[in-house]
Write a protein that holds these residues in place. Structure first.
Motif, PDB file in Angstrom:
ATOM      1  N   GLU A   9      13.411  -4.914   1.028  1.00 46.75           N
ATOM      2  CA  GLU A   9      13.695  -6.474   0.875  1.00 46.75           C
ATOM      3  C   GLU A   9      12.436  -7.199   0.659  1.00 46.75           C
ATOM      4  N   LEU A  10      11.382  -6.952   1.280  1.00 47.44           N
ATOM      5  CA  LEU A  10      10.055  -7.712   0.958  1.00 47.44           C
ATOM      6  C   LEU A  10       9.583  -7.688  -0.544  1.00 47.44           C
ATOM      7  N   ILE A  11       9.921  -6.537  -1.241  1.00 48.23           N
ATOM      8  CA  ILE A  11       9.393  -6.498  -2.538  1.00 48.23           C
ATOM      9  C   ILE A  11      10.539  -7.032  -3.398  1.00 48.23           C
ATOM     10  N   HIS A  12      11.599  -7.289  -3.113  1.00 49.82           N
ATOM     11  CA  HIS A  12      12.737  -7.525  -3.904  1.00 49.82           C
ATOM     12  C   HIS A  12      12.623  -8.741  -4.791  1.00 49.82           C
ATOM     13  N   PRO A  13      12.499  -9.876  -4.140  1.00 51.78           N
ATOM     14  CA  PRO A  13      12.498 -11.230  -4.839  1.00 51.78           C
ATOM     15  C   PRO A  13      11.497 -10.911  -5.880  1.00 51.78           C
ATOM     16  N   ALA A  14      12.190 -11.849  -7.031  1.00 61.59           N
ATOM     17  CA  ALA A  14      11.562 -11.603  -8.483  1.00 61.59           C
ATOM     18  C   ALA A  14      10.075 -11.673  -8.590  1.00 61.59           C
ATOM     19  N   THR A  15       9.633 -12.753  -8.078  1.00 62.30           N
ATOM     20  CA  THR A  15       8.148 -12.842  -8.000  1.00 62.30           C
ATOM     21  C   THR A  15       7.376 -11.728  -7.590  1.00 62.30           C
ATOM     22  N   ARG A  16       7.566 -11.374  -6.316  1.00 64.54           N
ATOM     23  CA  ARG A  16       7.072 -10.448  -5.555  1.00 64.54           C
ATOM     24  C   ARG A  16       7.175  -9.151  -6.314  1.00 64.54           C
ATOM     25  N   LEU A  17       8.278  -8.669  -6.813  1.00 62.43           N
ATOM     26  CA  LEU A  17       8.518  -7.580  -7.488  1.00 62.43           C
ATOM     27  C   LEU A  17       7.398  -7.424  -8.926  1.00 62.43           C
ATOM     28  N   SER A  18       7.563  -8.817  -9.453  1.00 61.95           N
ATOM     29  CA  SER A  18       6.665  -8.926 -10.683  1.00 61.95           C
ATOM     30  C   SER A  18       5.170  -8.545 -10.418  1.00 61.95           C
ATOM     31  N   VAL A  19       4.735  -9.081  -9.166  1.00 61.90           N
ATOM     32  CA  VAL A  19       3.315  -9.023  -8.828  1.00 61.90           C
ATOM     33  C   VAL A  19       3.040  -7.421  -8.421  1.00 61.90           C
ATOM     34  N   GLN A  48       2.563 -15.432  -2.296  1.00 64.55           N
ATOM     35  CA  GLN A  48       3.214 -14.091  -2.537  1.00 64.55           C
ATOM     36  C   GLN A  48       2.061 -13.156  -2.166  1.00 64.55           C
ATOM     37  N   LEU A  49       0.912 -13.344  -2.688  1.00 64.80           N
ATOM     38  CA  LEU A  49      -0.065 -12.286  -2.303  1.00 64.80           C
ATOM     39  C   LEU A  49      -0.286 -12.349  -0.744  1.00 64.80           C
ATOM     40  N   SER A  50      -0.424 -13.365  -0.212  1.00 69.97           N
ATOM     41  CA  SER A  50      -0.700 -13.193   1.227  1.00 69.97           C
ATOM     42  C   SER A  50       0.580 -12.343   2.093  1.00 69.97           C
ATOM     43  N   THR A  51       1.767 -12.797   1.596  1.00 71.35           N
ATOM     44  CA  THR A  51       3.021 -12.046   2.210  1.00 71.35           C
ATOM     45  C   THR A  51       2.869 -10.508   2.075  1.00 71.35           C
ATOM     46  N   LEU A  52       2.476 -10.123   0.705  1.00 68.00           N
ATOM     47  CA  LEU A  52       2.457  -8.908   0.653  1.00 68.00           C
ATOM     48  C   LEU A  52       0.992  -8.409   1.008  1.00 68.00           C
ATOM     49  N   GLU A  53      -0.071  -8.932   1.456  1.00 71.29           N
ATOM     50  CA  GLU A  53      -1.073  -8.496   2.269  1.00 71.29           C
ATOM     51  C   GLU A  53      -0.685  -8.280   3.625  1.00 71.29           C
ATOM     52  N   GLU A  54       0.005  -9.169   4.190  1.00 65.59           N
ATOM     53  CA  GLU A  54       0.317  -9.182   5.739  1.00 65.59           C
ATOM     54  C   GLU A  54       1.127  -7.764   5.985  1.00 65.59           C
ATOM     55  N   ALA A  55       2.051  -7.319   5.007  1.00 61.04           N
ATOM     56  CA  ALA A  55       2.645  -6.147   4.929  1.00 61.04           C
ATOM     57  C   ALA A  55       2.062  -5.035   4.924  1.00 61.04           C
ATOM     58  N   LYS A  72     -10.169 -10.603  -6.303  1.00 59.29           N
ATOM     59  CA  LYS A  72      -9.377  -9.147  -7.004  1.00 59.29           C
ATOM     60  C   LYS A  72      -8.308  -8.817  -6.028  1.00 59.29           C
ATOM     61  N   VAL A  73      -7.385  -8.031  -6.695  1.00 57.98           N
ATOM     62  CA  VAL A  73      -6.168  -7.533  -5.973  1.00 57.98           C
ATOM     63  C   VAL A  73      -5.797  -6.212  -6.229  1.00 57.98           C
ATOM     64  N   ARG A  74      -5.520  -5.408  -5.421  1.00 57.34           N
ATOM     65  CA  ARG A  74      -5.015  -4.042  -5.577  1.00 57.34           C
ATOM     66  C   ARG A  74      -3.806  -3.510  -4.704  1.00 57.34           C
ATOM     67  N   LEU A  75      -2.788  -2.946  -5.318  1.00 55.73           N
ATOM     68  CA  LEU A  75      -1.652  -2.176  -4.294  1.00 55.73           C
ATOM     69  C   LEU A  75      -2.539  -1.031  -3.250  1.00 55.73           C
ATOM     70  N   THR A  76      -2.167  -1.256  -2.279  1.00 54.69           N
ATOM     71  CA  THR A  76      -2.484  -0.132  -1.462  1.00 54.69           C
ATOM     72  C   THR A  76      -1.569   1.143  -1.403  1.00 54.69           C
ATOM     73  N   SER A  77      -2.047   2.124  -0.878  1.00 51.41           N
ATOM     74  CA  SER A  77      -1.120   3.348  -1.146  1.00 51.41           C
ATOM     75  C   SER A  77       0.369   3.136  -0.247  1.00 51.41           C
ATOM     76  N   LEU A  78       0.164   2.381   0.612  1.00 47.52           N
ATOM     77  CA  LEU A  78       1.579   2.115   1.256  1.00 47.52           C
ATOM     78  C   LEU A  78       2.272   1.071   0.345  1.00 47.52           C
ATOM     79  N   GLY A  79       1.709   0.142  -0.319  1.00 47.34           N
ATOM     80  CA  GLY A  79       2.186  -0.629  -1.319  1.00 47.34           C
ATOM     81  C   GLY A  79       2.964   0.042  -2.557  1.00 47.34           C
TER      82      GLY A  79
END
Length: 129
Positions: A9-19, A48-55, A72-79
């Motif tokens: 549900e956290l990733i599902h919104p279109a903007t976050r999914l695109s990020v 959006q980045l803050s929300t994903l970072e908090e998770a 600079k931003v990157r996905l973590t292994s959890l992400g």
């Protein structure tokens, strides 16, 4: 139909999914690249980045100082795991939502149904005449 395992549900919104999708294809991405690629304002992307970072889905690094400061931003292994699970869940939803295949009709009934369908469809004149 129940929600498949891995649906996030956290990733599902279109903007976050695109990020997350953009970041899945890169080791690191600069903030301006993400902002411009997604046509977002600085504040919308930051939120959006803050929300994903908090998770725990993103790592954000700020380098340099003053006017030369870069984010600079990157996905973590959890992400990355969450994104891959979400994509798999979306595929399961799409594959499970297809129409149930009815046996193909044959014989006079099928011909009559096809003729009936053809007669009910409006015929439009081609443009440009």
């Amino acid at each position: 139909m129940s929600t498949p395992s891995g649906f996030d549900e956290l990733i599902h919104p279109a903007t976050r999914l695109s990020v997350v999708a953009l970041l899945a294809a890169a080791e690191w991405a600069d903030f301006p690249f993400l902002r411009d690629s997604l046509s977002l304002s600085d504040s919308a992307l930051s939120k959006q980045l803050s929300t994903l970072e908090e998770a725990g889905y993103l790592e954000i690094r700020k380098e340099g100082g003053g006017r030369k400061r870069r984010t600079k931003v990157r996905l973590t292994s959890l992400g990355r795991t969450a994104f891959e699970g979400h994509v798999a869940a979306l595929r399961a939803i799409v594959e499970g939502a297809g129409p149930t295949a009815a046996p193909a009709a044959t014989g006079p009934e099928a011909a009559a149904a096809t003729a009936s369908d053809t007669q009910q469809r409006p015929h439009h004149a081609k443009a440009g005449r």
